[in-house]
Write a protein that holds these residues in place. Structure first.
Motif, PDB file in Angstrom:
ATOM      1  N   LYS A   1       0.132   5.616  35.503  1.00 29.05           N
ATOM      2  CA  LYS A   1      -1.287   5.609  35.832  1.00 29.05           C
ATOM      3  C   LYS A   1      -1.773   4.175  36.058  1.00 29.05           C
ATOM      4  N   PRO A   2      -2.836   3.997  36.852  1.00 25.05           N
ATOM      5  CA  PRO A   2      -3.421   2.668  37.004  1.00 25.05           C
ATOM      6  C   PRO A   2      -3.807   2.070  35.652  1.00 25.05           C
ATOM      7  N   GLY A   3      -3.577   0.785  35.497  1.00 23.42           N
ATOM      8  CA  GLY A   3      -3.883   0.102  34.240  1.00 23.42           C
ATOM      9  C   GLY A   3      -2.703  -0.028  33.304  1.00 23.42           C
ATOM     10  N   MET A   4      -1.648   0.751  33.519  1.00 23.19           N
ATOM     11  CA  MET A   4      -0.463   0.657  32.663  1.00 23.19           C
ATOM     12  C   MET A   4       0.253  -0.671  32.888  1.00 23.19           C
ATOM     13  N   ARG A   5       0.755  -1.234  31.810  1.00 26.01           N
ATOM     14  CA  ARG A   5       1.580  -2.435  31.873  1.00 26.01           C
ATOM     15  C   ARG A   5       3.033  -1.991  32.036  1.00 26.01           C
ATOM     16  N   VAL A   6       3.727  -2.520  33.039  1.00 31.35           N
ATOM     17  CA  VAL A   6       5.066  -2.050  33.347  1.00 31.35           C
ATOM     18  C   VAL A   6       6.011  -3.208  33.655  1.00 31.35           C
ATOM     19  N   ALA A   7       7.306  -2.930  33.498  1.00 28.43           N
ATOM     20  CA  ALA A   7       8.366  -3.787  34.017  1.00 28.43           C
ATOM     21  C   ALA A   7       9.075  -2.986  35.091  1.00 28.43           C
ATOM     22  N   GLY A   8       9.593  -3.669  36.104  1.00 29.29           N
ATOM     23  CA  GLY A   8      10.206  -2.940  37.189  1.00 29.29           C
ATOM     24  C   GLY A   8      11.315  -3.696  37.879  1.00 29.29           C
ATOM     25  N   SER A   9      12.087  -2.936  38.668  1.00 27.81           N
ATOM     26  CA  SER A   9      13.164  -3.498  39.464  1.00 27.81           C
ATOM     27  C   SER A   9      13.017  -3.011  40.896  1.00 27.81           C
ATOM     28  N   VAL A  10      13.170  -3.922  41.837  1.00 25.62           N
ATOM     29  CA  VAL A  10      13.046  -3.618  43.256  1.00 25.62           C
ATOM     30  C   VAL A  10      14.167  -4.337  44.005  1.00 25.62           C
ATOM     31  N   THR A  11      14.304  -4.038  45.269  1.00 29.60           N
ATOM     32  CA  THR A  11      15.317  -4.710  46.073  1.00 29.60           C
ATOM     33  C   THR A  11      14.893  -6.122  46.433  1.00 29.60           C
ATOM     34  N   THR A  12      13.712  -6.249  47.002  1.00 31.11           N
ATOM     35  CA  THR A  12      13.112  -7.538  47.336  1.00 31.11           C
ATOM     36  C   THR A  12      11.616  -7.433  47.109  1.00 31.11           C
ATOM     37  N   GLY A  13      10.950  -8.583  47.053  1.00 30.52           N
ATOM     38  CA  GLY A  13       9.496  -8.587  47.000  1.00 30.52           C
ATOM     39  C   GLY A  13       8.858  -8.979  45.700  1.00 30.52           C
ATOM     40  N   ALA A  14       9.630  -9.226  44.649  1.00 33.27           N
ATOM     41  CA  ALA A  14       9.045  -9.486  43.339  1.00 33.27           C
ATOM     42  C   ALA A  14       8.434 -10.882  43.212  1.00 33.27           C
ATOM     43  N   PHE A  15       8.814 -11.820  44.078  1.00 33.16           N
ATOM     44  CA  PHE A  15       8.221 -13.158  44.027  1.00 33.16           C
ATOM     45  C   PHE A  15       6.917 -13.146  44.816  1.00 33.16           C
ATOM     46  N   SER A  16       5.994 -12.361  44.333  1.00 33.21           N
ATOM     47  CA  SER A  16       4.748 -12.093  45.031  1.00 33.21           C
ATOM     48  C   SER A  16       3.700 -11.675  44.015  1.00 33.21           C
ATOM     49  N   GLU A  17       2.446 -11.896  44.339  1.00 33.01           N
ATOM     50  CA  GLU A  17       1.377 -11.515  43.415  1.00 33.01           C
ATOM     51  C   GLU A  17       1.197 -10.004  43.326  1.00 33.01           C
ATOM     52  N   GLU A  18       1.660  -9.278  44.331  1.00 28.76           N
ATOM     53  CA  GLU A  18       1.585  -7.822  44.314  1.00 28.76           C
ATOM     54  C   GLU A  18       2.815  -7.236  44.978  1.00 28.76           C
ATOM     55  N   VAL A  19       3.188  -6.038  44.543  1.00 28.39           N
ATOM     56  CA  VAL A  19       4.391  -5.427  45.060  1.00 28.39           C
ATOM     57  C   VAL A  19       4.275  -3.907  45.006  1.00 28.39           C
ATOM     58  N   ILE A  20       4.962  -3.229  45.905  1.00 29.20           N
ATOM     59  CA  ILE A  20       5.071  -1.770  45.866  1.00 29.20           C
ATOM     60  C   ILE A  20       6.507  -1.423  45.532  1.00 29.20           C
ATOM     61  N   GLY A  21       6.681  -0.575  44.541  1.00 34.73           N
ATOM     62  CA  GLY A  21       8.008  -0.134  44.166  1.00 34.73           C
ATOM     63  C   GLY A  21       8.046   1.355  43.924  1.00 34.73           C
ATOM     64  N   ASN A  22       9.242   1.875  43.708  1.00 31.13           N
ATOM     65  CA  ASN A  22       9.417   3.294  43.434  1.00 31.13           C
ATOM     66  C   ASN A  22       9.142   3.572  41.959  1.00 31.13           C
ATOM     67  N   SER A  23       8.438   4.659  41.689  1.00 25.00           N
ATOM     68  CA  SER A  23       8.067   4.980  40.310  1.00 25.00           C
ATOM     69  C   SER A  23       9.284   5.159  39.404  1.00 25.00           C
ATOM     70  N   ALA A  24      10.425   5.552  39.986  1.00 26.36           N
ATOM     71  CA  ALA A  24      11.633   5.760  39.187  1.00 26.36           C
ATOM     72  C   ALA A  24      12.205   4.455  38.651  1.00 26.36           C
ATOM     73  N   MET A  25      11.770   3.326  39.212  1.00 22.33           N
ATOM     74  CA  MET A  25      12.290   2.036  38.784  1.00 22.33           C
ATOM     75  C   MET A  25      11.237   1.207  38.051  1.00 22.33           C
ATOM     76  N   LEU A  26      10.276   1.902  37.432  1.00 25.58           N
ATOM     77  CA  LEU A  26       9.245   1.249  36.623  1.00 25.58           C
ATOM     78  C   LEU A  26       9.256   1.839  35.221  1.00 25.58           C
ATOM     79  N   TRP A  27       9.054   0.978  34.229  1.00 28.36           N
ATOM     80  CA  TRP A  27       9.042   1.420  32.840  1.00 28.36           C
ATOM     81  C   TRP A  27       7.845   0.811  32.119  1.00 28.36           C
ATOM     82  N   GLN A  28       7.099   1.639  31.414  1.00 28.73           N
ATOM     83  CA  GLN A  28       5.956   1.136  30.660  1.00 28.73           C
ATOM     84  C   GLN A  28       6.446   0.234  29.537  1.00 28.73           C
ATOM     85  N   ILE A  29       5.743  -0.859  29.306  1.00 31.74           N
ATOM     86  CA  ILE A  29       6.142  -1.806  28.270  1.00 31.74           C
ATOM     87  C   ILE A  29       5.139  -1.768  27.129  1.00 31.74           C
TER      88      ILE A  29
END
Length: 376
Positions: free
Chosen positions: A129-157
Motif C-alpha cells: 500500500k502507499p506509505g509502506m516502507r520497503v526494500a526492493g530489487s530491480v534490474t536497473t534504475g535504483a540510482f534514482s529518486e524514484e523507481v517503478i518495480g515489480n511488487s514481487a521484488m519488494l519487501w516491507q521493512i
C-alpha cells in the motif's frame, strides 16, 4: 578493476537480470526497449513532476545526473517507490562497463538494490500500500529518486530499520542465509570460515554465523589489519589477514579439526587453502571468485575428508524455487526484528556524488556496503 568485476554480486544478480528482461518486470526511464526504470511520480497528479537520476550515457564513462519527468502509468503488478537509499553492487559496475551477462544499451539508469516509501501501486497489487516502507530489487534504475518495480521484488521493512540499512540488506543477507542454512546445513557449535569477510556478503555471513546459527568458532579472512579489526567487531571470533598469513595453518591453529563450513567468495589460491583446511564431513560453499581465478577442485581432497563442495547462486532461487527465495529474506527480516543481526555499510554518498562512491570502491576503501542517498 579486474578483481572488482568478478565479485559475487555479479553472479547473484545475473538470474534476476535474465528473468526481468524476459518478463518485462521493469520499465525504462528513457522510453527504450531496454527495460530500464520508469518515471515514478503518481500519475493521477495533473501537474508535471520531476526527479533526478544518475544516467549511464556511455559504457565506461562517469554517470551524469539528469532531471526526468514522471509521466508513465503503472502496469499490472507494478509499484511506484520514492527512493531514499540505494546500495551499490558489483553487478552495477559490470553493467556500467558493458560487461554484464545481458547488456543494457545506454542511456539507462543503473542500480539494482534500493529502499524507500511506496507512492502508488497498480490496481491488482493487494499486499502493498502507499506509505509502506520497503526494500526492493530491480534490474536497473535504483540510482534514482524514484523507481517503478515489480511488487514481487519488494519487501516491507520494520520501522526500526533505516533506509540505509535496508539498502544494504536484501542481497547480502539473502545470499549468506541461503548458503549457510540451505546449502551447508550449518549446525550449532560448528566452526565456520568466511573469506572476503569484510565485504557486504562476507559480513552478513559472519553476522548470521555468530548471532543466529550459534557457531562455536567464526573465523573471518580478509586483506588488511583494519578489515580484520572490523570483522571481529561484527562477530568473528578470530581474523586471518591472508596478505601475510597462510589460511590453512592459521585455521588449524584455531580449530585443530579444521573448518566445518567454509563460505568462500574469493576462489583462486585462497579456495585451495580453504579446501586443505576443511574438517571431516565439512562443506565448502562456492560463492564467487573475487580473485578472478576459478579454481579446479582436487576431488581426492573431498574423498579423503568425506567433504562436499557446494555451489551457491542465490538469485537462481527466484526463478526456480520462489518460496525458498522469499523464505531466505523473510527469515533474515525476522532475525533483524529480534535484534540478532544488523547490516553494515561503510560510507554513504549523496546522489550528486555517485561517481565518488564508485571511485571509493575501486580504490578498495570500502567495507560492507556503499550507499547512495537521495536527500539533497
Amino acid at each position: 578493476m579486474s578483481s572488482l568485476i568478478r565479485c559475487p554480486p555479479e553472479r547473484i544478480l545475473r538470474p534476476l537480470m535474465k528473468s526481468y528482461l524476459a518478463g518485462g518486470a521493469v520499465k525504462n526511464t528513457h522510453g527504450s526497449s531496454s527495460h530500464g526504470f520508469a518515471n515514478l511520480i503518481p500519475n493521477r497528479v495533473s501537474s508535471k513532476r520531476f526527479y533526478r537520476a544518475a544516467v549511464c550515457t556511455e559504457f565506461g564513462k562517469p554517470l551524469e545526473i539528469e532531471k526526468r519527468e514522471s509521466e508513465e502509468e503503472l502496469s499490472s503488478g507494478e509499484v511506484r517507490v520514492q527512493v531514499s537509499a540505494s546500495g551499490i553492487n558489483f553487478g552495477d559496475l559490470l553493467m556500467m562497463l558493458g560487461q554484464y551477462q545481458v547488456k543494457v544499451p545506454p542511456p539507462f539508469t543503473p542500480g539494482s538494490e534500493f529502499a524507500g516509501t511506496i507512492l502508488e501501486v497498480a490496481e491488482d497489487v493487494e499486499n502493498l500500500k502507499p506509505g509502506m516502507r520497503v526494500a526492493g530489487s530491480v534490474t536497473t534504475g535504483a540510482f534514482s529518486e524514484e523507481v517503478i518495480g515489480n511488487s514481487a521484488m519488494l519487501w516491507q521493512i520494520p520501522e526500526s530499520m533505516t533506509f540505509e540499512e535496508a539498502a544494504s540488506f536484501i542481497v547480502a543477507y539473502g545470499t549468506a542465509f541461503m548458503g549457510l542454512k540451505r546449502r551447508a546445513n550449518i549446525q550449532a557449535g560448528e566452526t565456520v570460515l568466511v573469506t572476503a569477510a569484510a565485504g557486504a556478503t562476507g559480513l552478513a555471513a559472519v553476522d548470521l554465523a555468530s548471532h543466529v546459527f550459534e557457531s562455536s568458532t567464526v573465523i573471518g579472512a580478509c586483506g588488511s589489519e583494519e578489515k580484520c579489526e572490523l570483522i571481529k567487531q561484527r562477530g568473528a571470533h578470530h581474523a586471518i589477514n591472508y596478505t601475510n598469513e597462510e589460511v590453512k595453518s592459521s585455521v588449524m591453529d584455531i580449530s585443530p579439526h579444521g573448518a566445518d563450513v567454509i563460505f568462500d567468495a574469493v576462489g583462486g589460491k585462497i579456495f585451495k587453502e580453504c579446501l586443505r583446511s576443511i574438517a571431516w564431513e565439512g562443506r565448502l560453499l562456492v560463492v564467487g571468485f573475487a580473485s578472478g581465478e576459478i579454481p579446479k577442485i582436487p576431488a581426492n581432497h573431498l574423498l579423503v575428508k568425506n567433504a562436499s563442495a557446494v555451489g551457491l547462486l542465490w538469485g537462481s532461487y527466484n526463478e526456480l524455487e520462489r518460496k525458498t527465495f522469499d523464505w531466505s529474506i523473510q527469515e533474515c527480516m525476522r532475525f533483524y526484528k529480534e535484534g540478532k543481526i544488523k547490516p553494515y555499510y561503510s560510507a554513504a554518498f549523496p546522489l550528486d556524488r555517485i561517481n565518488d562512491a564508485f571511485q571509493f570502491i575501486k580504490d578498495r576503501k570500502s567495507t560492507g556496503k556503499v550507499i547512495i542517498t537521495m536527500m539533497r
